[in-house]
Enzyme design. Structure first.
Site, PDB file in Angstrom:
ATOM      1  N   MET A 262       0.867  -1.196   0.000  1.00 57.66           N
ATOM      2  CA  MET A 262       0.000   0.000   0.000  1.00 57.66           C
ATOM      3  C   MET A 262       0.890   1.227   0.000  1.00 57.66           C
ATOM      4  O   MET A 262       1.940   1.229   0.634  1.00 57.66           O
ATOM      5  CB  MET A 262      -0.868  -0.022   1.263  1.00 57.66           C
ATOM      6  CG  MET A 262      -1.603   1.287   1.564  1.00 57.66           C
ATOM      7  SD  MET A 262      -2.775   1.134   2.939  1.00 57.66           S
ATOM      8  CE  MET A 262      -1.670   0.932   4.334  1.00 57.66           C
TER       9      MET A 262
ATOM     10  N   ASP B  84       0.062   5.767  -0.998  1.00 59.49           N
ATOM     11  CA  ASP B  84      -0.683   6.975  -0.622  1.00 59.49           C
ATOM     12  C   ASP B  84      -2.165   6.774  -0.282  1.00 59.49           C
ATOM     13  O   ASP B  84      -2.861   6.019  -0.966  1.00 59.49           O
ATOM     14  CB  ASP B  84      -0.686   7.992  -1.775  1.00 59.49           C
ATOM     15  CG  ASP B  84       0.651   8.181  -2.443  1.00 59.49           C
ATOM     16  OD1 ASP B  84       1.625   7.540  -2.042  1.00 59.49           O
ATOM     17  OD2 ASP B  84       0.690   8.977  -3.393  1.00 59.49           O
TER      18      ASP B  84
ATOM     19  N   TRP C 208       6.011  -2.009  -4.547  1.00 63.51           N
ATOM     20  CA  TRP C 208       5.269  -1.085  -5.399  1.00 63.51           C
ATOM     21  C   TRP C 208       5.163  -1.627  -6.819  1.00 63.51           C
ATOM     22  O   TRP C 208       6.131  -2.176  -7.347  1.00 63.51           O
ATOM     23  CB  TRP C 208       5.964   0.287  -5.405  1.00 63.51           C
ATOM     24  CG  TRP C 208       5.160   1.339  -6.110  1.00 63.51           C
ATOM     25  CD1 TRP C 208       4.199   2.132  -5.563  1.00 63.51           C
ATOM     26  CD2 TRP C 208       5.252   1.710  -7.493  1.00 63.51           C
ATOM     27  NE1 TRP C 208       3.676   2.973  -6.530  1.00 63.51           N
ATOM     28  CE2 TRP C 208       4.301   2.734  -7.709  1.00 63.51           C
ATOM     29  CE3 TRP C 208       6.030   1.271  -8.568  1.00 63.51           C
ATOM     30  CZ2 TRP C 208       4.122   3.345  -8.956  1.00 63.51           C
ATOM     31  CZ3 TRP C 208       5.843   1.861  -9.820  1.00 63.51           C
ATOM     32  CH2 TRP C 208       4.904   2.890  -9.998  1.00 63.51           C
TER      33      TRP C 208
ATOM     34  N   TRP D 107      -3.218   6.118 -10.250  1.00 61.27           N
ATOM     35  CA  TRP D 107      -2.419   6.773  -9.231  1.00 61.27           C
ATOM     36  C   TRP D 107      -3.244   7.726  -8.373  1.00 61.27           C
ATOM     37  O   TRP D 107      -4.468   7.769  -8.446  1.00 61.27           O
ATOM     38  CB  TRP D 107      -1.211   7.467  -9.884  1.00 61.27           C
ATOM     39  CG  TRP D 107      -0.170   6.464 -10.347  1.00 61.27           C
ATOM     40  CD1 TRP D 107      -0.273   5.092 -10.325  1.00 61.27           C
ATOM     41  CD2 TRP D 107       1.107   6.754 -10.906  1.00 61.27           C
ATOM     42  NE1 TRP D 107       0.884   4.523 -10.825  1.00 61.27           N
ATOM     43  CE2 TRP D 107       1.745   5.522 -11.181  1.00 61.27           C
ATOM     44  CE3 TRP D 107       1.793   7.940 -11.195  1.00 61.27           C
ATOM     45  CZ2 TRP D 107       3.027   5.452 -11.739  1.00 61.27           C
ATOM     46  CZ3 TRP D 107       3.064   7.870 -11.742  1.00 61.27           C
ATOM     47  CH2 TRP D 107       3.671   6.637 -12.005  1.00 61.27           C
TER      48      TRP D 107
ATOM     49  N   ARG E 212       1.240  15.199 -11.630  1.00 64.06           N
ATOM     50  CA  ARG E 212       0.387  14.213 -10.954  1.00 64.06           C
ATOM     51  C   ARG E 212      -0.213  14.686  -9.623  1.00 64.06           C
ATOM     52  O   ARG E 212       0.226  15.653  -9.037  1.00 64.06           O
ATOM     53  CB  ARG E 212       1.157  12.918 -10.725  1.00 64.06           C
ATOM     54  CG  ARG E 212       2.437  13.032  -9.913  1.00 64.06           C
ATOM     55  CD  ARG E 212       3.114  11.655  -9.875  1.00 64.06           C
ATOM     56  NE  ARG E 212       4.336  11.633  -9.116  1.00 64.06           N
ATOM     57  CZ  ARG E 212       5.534  11.928  -9.614  1.00 64.06           C
ATOM     58  NH1 ARG E 212       5.671  12.284 -10.870  1.00 64.06           N
ATOM     59  NH2 ARG E 212       6.620  11.894  -8.834  1.00 64.06           N
TER      60      ARG E 212
ATOM     61  N   GLU F  26       5.039  16.091  -5.082  1.00 60.40           N
ATOM     62  CA  GLU F  26       4.000  15.070  -5.161  1.00 60.40           C
ATOM     63  C   GLU F  26       2.876  15.431  -4.175  1.00 60.40           C
ATOM     64  O   GLU F  26       3.109  16.088  -3.162  1.00 60.40           O
ATOM     65  CB  GLU F  26       4.571  13.700  -4.784  1.00 60.40           C
ATOM     66  CG  GLU F  26       5.671  13.211  -5.717  1.00 60.40           C
ATOM     67  CD  GLU F  26       6.057  11.760  -5.450  1.00 60.40           C
ATOM     68  OE1 GLU F  26       6.096  10.983  -6.410  1.00 60.40           O
ATOM     69  OE2 GLU F  26       6.334  11.405  -4.294  1.00 60.40           O
TER      70      GLU F  26
END
Ligand code: FRU
Length: 547
Positions: free
Chosen positions: A20, A22, A46, A81, A145, A200
């Site tokens: 897991m 964000d 990931w 995402w 993003r 980010e």
């Protein structure tokens, strides 16, 4: 794997298995808190990222739901995402997320619930016109993003911001929209800071200068400050700053440019492990809630062996510190108290150089609230003595040797997840030091350097200065849950989350100690320790969830 299974937590959110990262699109809808998250259904590392999903009535007891969105379109085939939810005035939900396309270009996509009458929001529909945004000229395809929740402009449009970078300057692009399908880019940036790299998971929200309640994302006015938070790709730190937002051109400036977002002096949500965080406004309880991703400090090999990686921190309410006006305060949501079982209260005087076992039975799942006071005689002795050297300017939790190094007025605090012999322990403590101005400065630290005998674990000393105002006692709150320790100093002005991997101090062998390692300070400690129940996070079944 049973050898490492004790590392699983009892009341922190984590999937049943695999990777897991964000938090995504948190929201409250028709009686349920929804939590989505970056998830790899196939491995404990990931990759293959899709949206996991869970619901709760209290932010603590969760039920896992089926995946909300998977990578099934050209515009998100390399990953669904991070994204954010916006609740429109009519109550409907808009979800914006980043897709990594079949060519690994980062684009923004729109999704919405298939059935608004379903309080579980099980099915999600992706808009037929996706992507709704592609990288604009001058922005590289992999630097675009994590769209924010939208807020209203004074003209009645919706506005969002999206993190990026130009060379080494971290930036946040701004777009206005009326329908979430077509967007107009502002030629100004929300903010830009040189030498900070890719931003980010930018977050942007109002906080009240006067009120203890949280503010809905579109609120603005004279009693409002705005927070910009960015997650720094290079350092993996969530930095924020308090500042002023200008609705007319969609820009923001920090109150204090010397602590601007992302520079080394700037504030952090947390001085330990805490990344890619996101807030949402909880209209159910008029509060703003912060979620943060807590990754592992062990090796990837260990994660693969145990079959999972990462936790979410206990959700925190977040407000401006109205006493200082300069920083946020974060505090575990009040619902965590429903897990408190038996408690024990202690009042004691702790002389210099003591280590005191605190008998609370098993200490692997605890909530601790403590108040400390250095005896006035001890302080007077130090401040009144010119031969005691000023050290506050030089001290840092990271570089001053940790909890074994003794100063005049510190360190003192608790050692958690310690075995009986203290061969493993994680001290969380205050260090009070005299400055050149003969005033005291207080630091709040966590020393994980002796937390584990495992040889594949990084074991930093974390922490920072914590503001202490005149007349205040020193206070800390600690949540202990097997392999995570969350510390909140001075009501949440400075927070430290750490992951620790004891090999001996597990389950019933985990103990709690109180220590005072100062040379000159006698300290009074008054504290309550609660055993914590498990939150028993449930696997998905229709019966559990509709019950
Ligand atoms: C932050 C992040 C985001 C991205 C997501 C991908 O941890 O890199 O920028 O959207 O994770 O999983």
């Amino acid at each position: 794997n049973s050898m490492l299974s004790w590392q699983r937590t009892a009341f922190h959110f984590q999937p049943e298995q695999n990777w897991m990262n964000d938090p995504n699109g948190p929201l409250f809808y028709k009686g349920y808190y929804h939590f989505f998250y970056q998830y790899n259904p196939n491995a404990a590392v990931w990759g293959d990222i899709v949206w996991g999903h869970a619901v709760s009535k209290d932010l603590i007891h969760w039920v896992h739901l089926p995946l909300a969105m998977v990578a099934d379109q050209w515009y998100d085939s390399n990953g669904v995402w991070t994204g954010s939810a916006t609740i429109l005035p009519d109550g409907s939900i808009v979800m914006l997320y980043t897709g990594s396309t079949d060519k690994s270009v980062q684009v923004q996509n729109l999704a919405y619930p298939e059935d608004p009458n379903d309080p579980l929001l099980l099915k999600w529909v992706k808009f037929s016109g996706n992507p709704v945004l592609v990288p604009p000229p001058g922005i590289l395809p992999k630097d675009f993003r994590d769209p924010t929740t939208a807020w209203k402009t004074s003209e009645g449009k919706w506005r969002i911001t999206i993190g990026s970078k130009i060379n080494r300057t971290g930036i946040s692009l701004v777009y206005d929209t009326t329908d979430f399908k077509t967007y107009e880019r502002l030629d100004t940036l929300l903010h830009a800071v040189p030498n900070t790299g890719m931003w980010e998971c930018v977050d942007f929200y109002p906080v009240s200068k006067t009120d203890v309640n949280g503010l809905e994302t579109s609120v603005n006015g004279p009693d409002v400050k705005h927070i910009v938070k960015a997650s720094m790709d290079d350092t993996r730190i969530d930095h924020y700053a308090v500042g002023t937002y200008f609705d007319s051109n969609g820009t923001w400036i920090p109150d204090d440019p010397t602590i601007d977002v992302g520079i080394s002096t700037s504030l952090r949500y947390d001085y330990g492990k805490f990344y890619a965080s996101k807030t949402f406004y909880d209209q159910n309880k008029s509060r703003r809630i912060l979620w943060g991703w807590i990754s592992e400090s062990d090796s990837e090999a260990a994660d693969v062996q145990k079959g999972w990686s990462s936790l979410q921190g206990i959700p925190r309410t977040v407000v401006l510190d109205t006493k200082t006006g300069k920083n946020l305060v974060q505090w575990p949501v009040e619902e965590i108290k429903s897990l408190r079982l038996s408690s024990k209260k202690f009042d004691m005087e702790v002389s210099p150089g003591s280590m005191i076992p605190i008998d609370v039975g098993s200490a692997a799942q605890l909530d601790i609230e403590a108040e400390f006071e250095i005896k006035k005689e001890s302080i007077d002795k130090i401040l009144g003595n010119a031969s005691v050297v000023a050290e506050a300017e030089e001290f840092s939790c990271q570089n001053s040797g940790g909890s074994t190094v003794r100063g005049a007025l510190g360190p003192f605090g608790f050692s958690v997840l310690a075995d009986e012999k203290l061969s493993e322990q994680t001290p969380i403590y205050f260090y009070v030091a005299k400055g050149k101005d003969s005033k005291l400065k207080t630091f709040f630290c966590t020393d994980t350097s002796r937390s584990s005998f495992a040889n594949d674990v990084i074991k930093p000393i974390y922490g920072s200065v914590v503001p202490v105002l005149k007349g205040e006692k020193l206070t800390m709150r600690i949540l202990v849950d097997h392999s995570i320790v969350e510390g909140f100093g001075q009501g949440g002005r400075t927070c430290i989350t750490s992951r620790v991997y004891p090999t001996k101090a597990i389950y019933g062998a985990a103990k709690l100690f109180l220590f005072n390692n100062a040379i000159d300070a006698t300290v009074t400690a008054s504290f309550t320790v609660w055993q914590m129940n498990s939150a028993f996070i449930h696997p998905y079944s229709e019966d559990v969830v509709r019950a």
